[in-house]
Scaffold this motif. Structure first.
Motif, short mmCIF file in Angstrom:
data_model
loop_
_atom_site.label_atom_id
_atom_site.label_comp_id
_atom_site.label_asym_id
_atom_site.label_seq_id
_atom_site.Cartn_x
_atom_site.Cartn_y
_atom_site.Cartn_z
N ILE A 141 -7.17 -6.22 12.76
CA ILE A 141 -7.80 -6.98 11.66
C ILE A 141 -8.96 -7.79 12.24
O ILE A 141 -10.06 -7.82 11.69
CB ILE A 141 -6.77 -7.90 10.99
CG1 ILE A 141 -5.68 -7.06 10.33
CG2 ILE A 141 -7.42 -8.81 9.96
CD1 ILE A 141 -4.48 -7.84 9.89
N THR B 158 -12.24 -5.73 12.88
CA THR B 158 -13.05 -5.10 11.82
C THR B 158 -12.96 -5.77 10.44
O THR B 158 -13.83 -5.52 9.62
CB THR B 158 -12.59 -3.63 11.60
OG1 THR B 158 -11.19 -3.64 11.35
CG2 THR B 158 -12.89 -2.76 12.79
N LEU B 159 -11.92 -6.54 10.19
CA LEU B 159 -11.70 -6.97 8.80
C LEU B 159 -11.81 -8.48 8.61
O LEU B 159 -11.03 -9.09 7.89
CB LEU B 159 -10.33 -6.46 8.32
CG LEU B 159 -10.16 -4.94 8.39
CD1 LEU B 159 -8.75 -4.51 7.97
CD2 LEU B 159 -11.19 -4.20 7.53
N TRP C 161 0.86 -1.19 0.00
CA TRP C 161 0.00 0.00 0.00
C TRP C 161 0.89 1.24 0.00
O TRP C 161 2.00 1.23 0.56
CB TRP C 161 -0.91 -0.05 1.22
CG TRP C 161 -1.64 1.22 1.57
CD1 TRP C 161 -1.62 1.85 2.78
CD2 TRP C 161 -2.53 1.98 0.74
NE1 TRP C 161 -2.43 2.96 2.72
CE2 TRP C 161 -2.99 3.07 1.49
CE3 TRP C 161 -2.97 1.85 -0.58
CZ2 TRP C 161 -3.88 4.03 0.99
CZ3 TRP C 161 -3.84 2.80 -1.09
CH2 TRP C 161 -4.29 3.87 -0.32
N PHE D 226 -14.91 4.91 8.49
CA PHE D 226 -14.34 4.80 7.13
C PHE D 226 -14.27 3.35 6.66
O PHE D 226 -14.26 3.07 5.47
CB PHE D 226 -12.94 5.44 7.08
CG PHE D 226 -11.83 4.53 7.56
CD1 PHE D 226 -11.14 3.74 6.66
CD2 PHE D 226 -11.48 4.46 8.91
CE1 PHE D 226 -10.12 2.90 7.09
CE2 PHE D 226 -10.47 3.63 9.34
CZ PHE D 226 -9.79 2.83 8.43
N GLU E 299 -7.16 1.90 14.52
CA GLU E 299 -6.13 0.86 14.60
C GLU E 299 -5.09 1.19 15.68
O GLU E 299 -4.68 0.33 16.46
CB GLU E 299 -5.47 0.78 13.22
CG GLU E 299 -4.37 -0.20 13.10
CD GLU E 299 -3.13 0.43 12.49
OE1 GLU E 299 -3.23 1.55 11.96
OE2 GLU E 299 -2.07 -0.18 12.60
N PHE F 246 -13.54 -0.01 2.28
CA PHE F 246 -12.25 -0.50 2.78
C PHE F 246 -12.41 -1.95 3.23
O PHE F 246 -11.60 -2.82 2.93
CB PHE F 246 -11.83 0.41 3.94
CG PHE F 246 -10.48 0.11 4.55
CD1 PHE F 246 -9.32 0.53 3.93
CD2 PHE F 246 -10.38 -0.56 5.76
CE1 PHE F 246 -8.07 0.29 4.51
CE2 PHE F 246 -9.14 -0.82 6.34
CZ PHE F 246 -7.99 -0.39 5.71
N THR G 246 -8.32 9.21 1.24
CA THR G 246 -7.48 8.01 1.05
C THR G 246 -8.06 7.06 -0.01
O THR G 246 -7.31 6.42 -0.75
CB THR G 246 -7.31 7.26 2.40
OG1 THR G 246 -6.91 8.20 3.38
CG2 THR G 246 -6.28 6.17 2.30
N LEU H 54 -13.88 4.52 13.12
CA LEU H 54 -13.92 3.33 12.26
C LEU H 54 -14.93 3.47 11.12
O LEU H 54 -15.04 2.56 10.30
CB LEU H 54 -14.33 2.10 13.09
CG LEU H 54 -13.33 1.53 14.08
CD1 LEU H 54 -13.90 0.27 14.70
CD2 LEU H 54 -12.00 1.20 13.40
N ASN I 292 0.18 8.22 0.86
CA ASN I 292 -0.85 8.86 1.68
C ASN I 292 -0.30 9.97 2.57
O ASN I 292 -1.07 10.66 3.22
CB ASN I 292 -1.74 7.85 2.40
CG ASN I 292 -1.07 7.22 3.56
OD1 ASN I 292 0.14 7.29 3.68
ND2 ASN I 292 -1.84 6.58 4.43
O1 LIG Z 1 -8.01 2.06 11.39
C1 LIG Z 1 -8.08 0.82 11.28
C2 LIG Z 1 -8.87 0.07 12.16
C3 LIG Z 1 -8.93 -1.30 12.06
O2 LIG Z 1 -9.68 -2.02 12.93
C4 LIG Z 1 -8.22 -1.98 11.08
C5 LIG Z 1 -7.43 -1.26 10.20
O3 LIG Z 1 -6.72 -1.93 9.30
C6 LIG Z 1 -5.91 -1.30 8.44
C7 LIG Z 1 -5.22 -2.20 7.52
C8 LIG Z 1 -4.33 -1.77 6.58
C9 LIG Z 1 -3.69 -2.66 5.76
C10 LIG Z 1 -3.95 -3.99 5.84
O4 LIG Z 1 -3.34 -4.88 5.04
C11 LIG Z 1 -4.86 -4.46 6.76
C12 LIG Z 1 -5.47 -3.57 7.58
C13 LIG Z 1 -5.76 0.08 8.50
O5 LIG Z 1 -4.90 0.66 7.65
C14 LIG Z 1 -4.79 2.03 7.52
O6 LIG Z 1 -5.88 2.49 6.80
C15 LIG Z 1 -5.85 3.85 6.49
C16 LIG Z 1 -7.10 4.21 5.71
O7 LIG Z 1 -7.15 3.60 4.48
C17 LIG Z 1 -4.57 4.20 5.71
O8 LIG Z 1 -4.49 5.60 5.57
C18 LIG Z 1 -3.33 3.74 6.47
O9 LIG Z 1 -2.19 3.89 5.65
C19 LIG Z 1 -3.47 2.30 6.81
O10 LIG Z 1 -2.38 1.93 7.64
C20 LIG Z 1 -6.50 0.81 9.41
C21 LIG Z 1 -7.34 0.14 10.29
#
Ligand SMILES: [O-]c1cc(O)cc2[o+]c(-c3ccc(O)cc3)c(O[C@@H]3O[C@H](CO)[C@@H](O)[C@H](O)[C@H]3O)cc12
Ligand SMILES: O=c1ccn([C@@H]2O[C@H](COP(=O)(O)OP(=O)(O)O[C@H]3OC[C@@H](O)[C@H](O)[C@H]3O)[C@@H](O)[C@H]2O)c(=O)[nH]1
Length: 469
Positions: free
Chosen positions: A149, A152-153, A20, A196, A386, A207, A93, A194, A85
């Protein structure tokens, strides 16, 4: 690119990495590339042009790790020339993700030309579709905590969004069924950050959709973590996706005998103070303190501690330099003991400096590992979902750090920052002694010579088995 790309024909694997477009992610992918290159594997690392200068010095194996720059298309709505970013405000983003998706044809050509054994990615969820035809296995490598992860994911965290209506904070805060912790969770007002995750954007979905697709379609999920800190979250993710979860361990750069040294201006300035007395504050590679008032509360809180401090932060929204954002009279009052700097400092080297005794951090996952390995006391000021979860892991589960208290509106005050720093820095403080003792235990475990190497050897074996399967 020489003989890169063997598609499994020798014991050395060829690996393509496409992280990313964020420094926290690129840096973590590069640290992992170094570990794999140390074992003789070849890496082709894709990154945007402007990131090259910052990332290149971290390459410890230029004979095995080759950079290939990718053109990031201009997408309507993104600031002109945006490539990572750091160039993009948080609320835009998703447009950077749109731009990254448009690099697919270029990446496909690179894949067809090089035919790697493995492709590592995190955000480009279409990688499996273009890697399979060239016989490459895919690894979705997550550089964030397993806890974030797991919360939320995962498929169980799917939410029904009705007609684009924003979800209520209480709803956002609800952990998915089977989530394995009652401590690493968010309060309702924190969960607003969260929203977003499930918000839908034209053309790319949410996302959540992107991440779940990325993890569903890969051959294996990898996470930059270890069982000792996050085992139960990793098991939960594995069961949610019914696929192997490989752990890389902390993946931190080793102390190289001839590693670069700290810039003299900081080394000399820090050397003026007593061992362990300076408070260092940095909030990662992205602009995080949006509000000028919060930026000022941070500065005033550090001033109130009476300790020497070095702050490395990007300017808040609305101003172009940190100097413009400083409280009135601040510079005169702290002259000689406090510096606020708007540029990049060598964080791991600052943390290593004998005068530095406390790290005030946003608890980005990279910073979390670096601080755990240091012998600094840790104060956490997480900004987004996160980082808040990482902070809970450190403060509530591991009890190695103190989190700055915030009001119901989510804001912290100069007083709460001052209290948190004093609680870990004042001699005889019970809280300070407790976190120091626990931190020391974890540091011993994590910095044991065999610990990180053991993870990387097991990880390498997982990859070899995956390529052969
Ligand atoms: O804010 C977040 C809250 C949450 O519960 C999970 C995530 O996961 C990720 C993520 C990023 C990459 C992955 O392979 C898995 C999970 C998050 O990444 C951040 O997201 C931002 C918005 O897109 C971005 O600006 C930033 O660079 C990422 O580190 C955030 C959360
Ligand atoms: O001035 C600086 C600021 C930061 N850094 C380095 O930049 C890196 C920042 O990474 P972090 O993960 O802490 O924080 P970021 O906010 O940049 O990353 C973001 O994306 C990756 C995720 O894992 C993080 O959790 C998320 O916050 C650290 O390795 C840190 O040492 C510097 O060397 N100097």
């Amino acid at each position: 690119m020489g003989d890169f790309g063997s598609n499994g024909s020798s014991s050395s694997m060829s690996i393509l990495m496409y992280p990313w477009l964020a420094f926290g992610h690129m840096t973590a992918f590069l640290h992992l590339s170094n570990k794999l290159a140390e074992k003789g594997h070849k890496i082709l690392f894709l990154l945007p042009k402007k990131a090259l200068n910052q990332v290149k010095p971290l390459n410890l194996y230029p004979n095995l790790i080759t950079f290939h720059t990718i053109s990031i298309p201009q997408v309507k709505g993104l600031p002109p020339g945006a490539e990572t970013n750091s160039d993009v405000p948080f609320f835009l983003t998703h447009l950077l993700a749109v731009a990254m998706n448009q690099t697919r044809p270029e990446v496909e050509t690179i894949l067809c030309t090089n035919k790697p054994d493995l492709v590592f990615y995190d955000s480009a969820d279409w990688i499996p579709e273009i890697a399979k035809p060239v016989g490459a296995k895919t690894v979705c490598f997550n550089t964030v905590s397993a806890a974030s992860i797991a919360l939320t994911l995962v498929p169980a965290a799917e939410r029904d969004i009705i007609d684009g209506k924003e979800m209520l904070a209480e709803e956002l805060a609800k952990p998915p069924l089977g989530y394995p912790s009652s401590k690493v969770v968010l309060l309702a007002h924190e969960a607003k950050t969260l929203s977003f995750v499930w918000r839908r954007h034209e053309g790319i979905g949410s996302f959540f959709d992107g991440k779940v697709t990325a993890m569903r379609n890969c051959d294996a999920i990898a996470i930059r973590t270890c069982r000792e800190t996050e085992g139960k979250f990793c098991d939960y993710i594995g069961s949610q996706y019914s696929k192997p979860v490989y752990l890389t361990g902390p993946v931190l750069p080793v102390d190289e005998p001839n590693k670069t040294s700290l810039e003299p201006r900081w080394a000399d300035w820090l050397a003026k103070f007593k061992p362990g007395s300076v408070v260092f504050c940095a909030f990662g590679s992205q602009p995080v303190v949006d509000k000028i008032d919060q930026f000022q509360e941070l500065c005033l809180g550090l001033e109130a501690t009476g300790l020497p401090f070095l702050v490395a932060l990007k300017p808040p929204s609305g101003v172009s330099t940190v100097e413009e954002a400083l409280p009135e009279g601040f510079q005169e009052r702290v002259r000689g003991r406090g510096v606020v700097y708007g540029g990049w400092v060598q964080q791991p080297l600052v943390l290593d400096h004998p005068s530095v005794g406390c790290f005030v951090s946003h608890c980005g996952f990279g910073s979390m590992w670096e601080s755990l390995m240091s012998d600094c006391q840790m104060v956490l000021v997480p900004q987004h979902g996160e980082q808040i979860l990482n902070a809970r892991l450190m403060a509530e589960e591991m009890e190695v750090a103190v989190e700055v208290e915030r009001g119901d509106n989510g804001w912290f005050s100069r007083r709460s920052l001052e209290d948190a720093v004093k609680s870990v820095m004042s001699e005889g403080s019970e809280v300070g002694e407790n976190v120091r003792k626990n931190h020391e235990k974890w540091r011993c475990v994590l910095s044991d010579s065999g610990f990180a190497d053991g993870y990387i050897s097991k990880f390498e074996q997982n990859l070899i088995d995956l390529v052969k399967s």
